[in-house]
Design an enzyme around this catalytic site. Sequence first.
Site, PDB file in Angstrom:
ATOM      1  N   ALA A 138       2.635   5.932  -3.112  1.00 44.10           N
ATOM      2  CA  ALA A 138       3.752   6.709  -3.680  1.00 44.10           C
ATOM      3  C   ALA A 138       3.560   6.870  -5.186  1.00 44.10           C
ATOM      4  O   ALA A 138       3.771   7.963  -5.738  1.00 44.10           O
ATOM      5  CB  ALA A 138       5.078   6.018  -3.382  1.00 44.10           C
ATOM      6  N   ASP A 196       0.843  -1.203   0.000  1.00 40.13           N
ATOM      7  CA  ASP A 196       0.000   0.000   0.000  1.00 40.13           C
ATOM      8  C   ASP A 196       0.874   1.247   0.000  1.00 40.13           C
ATOM      9  O   ASP A 196       0.569   2.243  -0.660  1.00 40.13           O
ATOM     10  CB  ASP A 196      -0.929   0.018   1.226  1.00 40.13           C
ATOM     11  CG  ASP A 196      -2.142  -0.881   1.015  1.00 40.13           C
ATOM     12  OD1 ASP A 196      -2.268  -1.451  -0.083  1.00 40.13           O
ATOM     13  OD2 ASP A 196      -2.949  -1.020   1.948  1.00 40.13           O
ATOM     14  N   GLU A 197       1.961   1.195   0.772  1.00 41.09           N
ATOM     15  CA  GLU A 197       2.891   2.335   0.830  1.00 41.09           C
ATOM     16  C   GLU A 197       3.381   2.682  -0.571  1.00 41.09           C
ATOM     17  O   GLU A 197       3.393   3.836  -0.981  1.00 41.09           O
ATOM     18  CB  GLU A 197       4.070   1.957   1.745  1.00 41.09           C
ATOM     19  CG  GLU A 197       5.237   2.915   1.673  1.00 41.09           C
ATOM     20  CD  GLU A 197       6.259   2.716   2.806  1.00 41.09           C
ATOM     21  OE1 GLU A 197       5.971   1.986   3.773  1.00 41.09           O
ATOM     22  OE2 GLU A 197       7.328   3.323   2.724  1.00 41.09           O
ATOM     23  N   ARG A 198       3.767   1.653  -1.320  1.00 39.28           N
ATOM     24  CA  ARG A 198       4.324   1.900  -2.664  1.00 39.28           C
ATOM     25  C   ARG A 198       3.263   2.374  -3.638  1.00 39.28           C
ATOM     26  O   ARG A 198       3.533   3.234  -4.490  1.00 39.28           O
ATOM     27  CB  ARG A 198       5.019   0.623  -3.154  1.00 39.28           C
ATOM     28  CG  ARG A 198       6.276   0.380  -2.363  1.00 39.28           C
ATOM     29  CD  ARG A 198       6.941  -0.949  -2.591  1.00 39.28           C
ATOM     30  NE  ARG A 198       8.027  -1.048  -1.606  1.00 39.28           N
ATOM     31  CZ  ARG A 198       8.551  -2.177  -1.166  1.00 39.28           C
ATOM     32  NH1 ARG A 198       8.119  -3.332  -1.633  1.00 39.28           N
ATOM     33  NH2 ARG A 198       9.517  -2.149  -0.277  1.00 39.28           N
TER      34      ARG A 198
END
Length: 381
Positions: free
Chosen positions: A248, A243-245
């Site tokens: 981004a 999810d972080e990526r």
Amino acid sequence: MTNDLFSTPEHEIFRGTVRKFVEEELRPRAREFDEMGRIDKTLFKRMGDLGMLGLCYDPKWGGAGLDWSYTTVLFEEIARCDNAGVTMGISVHTDMATPSLHQFGSDALRQQFLVPSIAGEMVSAIAVTEPDAGSDVAGIKTRAVRDGDEWVINGSKIYITNAATADWLCLLAVTDPDAGYGGFSQILVPTDTPGFRYDLLDKIGNWGSDTGQLYFEDVRVPVAYTIGDVGRGFQQQMMQFQDERLVACVSTVASAQQLWQETREWAEQRVLFGRPLAKMQVTQFKFVEMQTQITAARELAYACVRKRVAGEDATREISMAKLFCCRVGRMVADECIQLHGGYGYMKESVAGRAFVDTRLISIGGGADETMIHYLAKMLGL
Ligand SMILES: Cc1cc2nc3c(=O)[nH]c(=O)nc-3n(C[C@H](O)[C@H](O)[C@H](O)COP(=O)(O)OP(=O)(O)OC[C@H]3O[C@@H](n4cnc5c(N)ncnc54)[C@H](O)[C@@H]3O)c2cc1C
């Protein structure tokens, strides 16, 4: 934007709500946030009141119960706030530090920490990177040793976003040094626990969020603060990274689009050799090349979102998108600062800020080389 993923009236209403918030409450304060050097905590309460902090989370915990297409809309709009640090501070809270708690945390832990986090009354940070281990996540040394019903934590983390703002950390620690990838656990650490402290770091960009080094000296938290099972931390963190990526990717593409538009407007009014810069063929070629790359990056990110919404494993596509979108973001920032000439080098120029801010995106959240390293394995090379 016409796209099957975001075409419902509900998406449009939500986009309108976020856009209004960004236009009225973030963009006018963008330079003030830079001067603060840390994210304004009141933003979280405001976003919690507007229902923006738990879009994909279960309504049982105060979430909106929506799918990831709404997260995409949220960050396409937030990324237009003219402050990459603010975008980062918010996304750390919504999509980098809380997903594991939502997915794996006990009900008691979710009640105590997720509910106020979704309401914007608490802010979170994700604490993985250490002075001696960034890309090599399995090389971390921060140790949690069990003592009765408590973990005793010692170690250090570095480059942690929201360091000064967070009320709690999603910490990755070693709980069994002999168990390989089964020797890590995610532990929730309230930042008011004795033995915890931080120092702020001085960055070249992303000034709107606070980044720090964290220290843990005999920090004691209940074993009940383990997120998910003891020994599953590495695997849970790898899932949380997805999810972080993806956030981004989405926010990088949206920022690049915004910068492209603002630079186009600049080039249309900047006159040299008797005509607008935008009318020179070489300039038009640059704008077309950039727009083509931005469009390709957006479509790749959307392909990942589609898989994410369908509940399919998108690890391979997200790794490719992280690599590609962030490179496109950097390329666009580099072209745009050049098109601004000397003014681009001024701190106040959007292109100048984008130039330093985008340099981070190919390093944080899994560097380009980390994505390539994973992809080489996934492609069987
Ligand atoms: C402003 C900022 C905010 C951040 N926020 C957070 C946060 O909130 N939480 C958190 O946990 N971390 C955070 N980070 C840390 C970030 O995730 C790490 O910096 C990143 O993972 C790289 O780790 P490292 O800095 O240790 O570099 P290293 O891992 O030491 O990498 C050094 C170089 O080696 C390259 N490399 C990596 N793997 C390979 C390979 N297989 N082959 C060849 N070269 C390779 C890297 O790409 C890099 O160029 C943040 C960093 C910054 C700068």
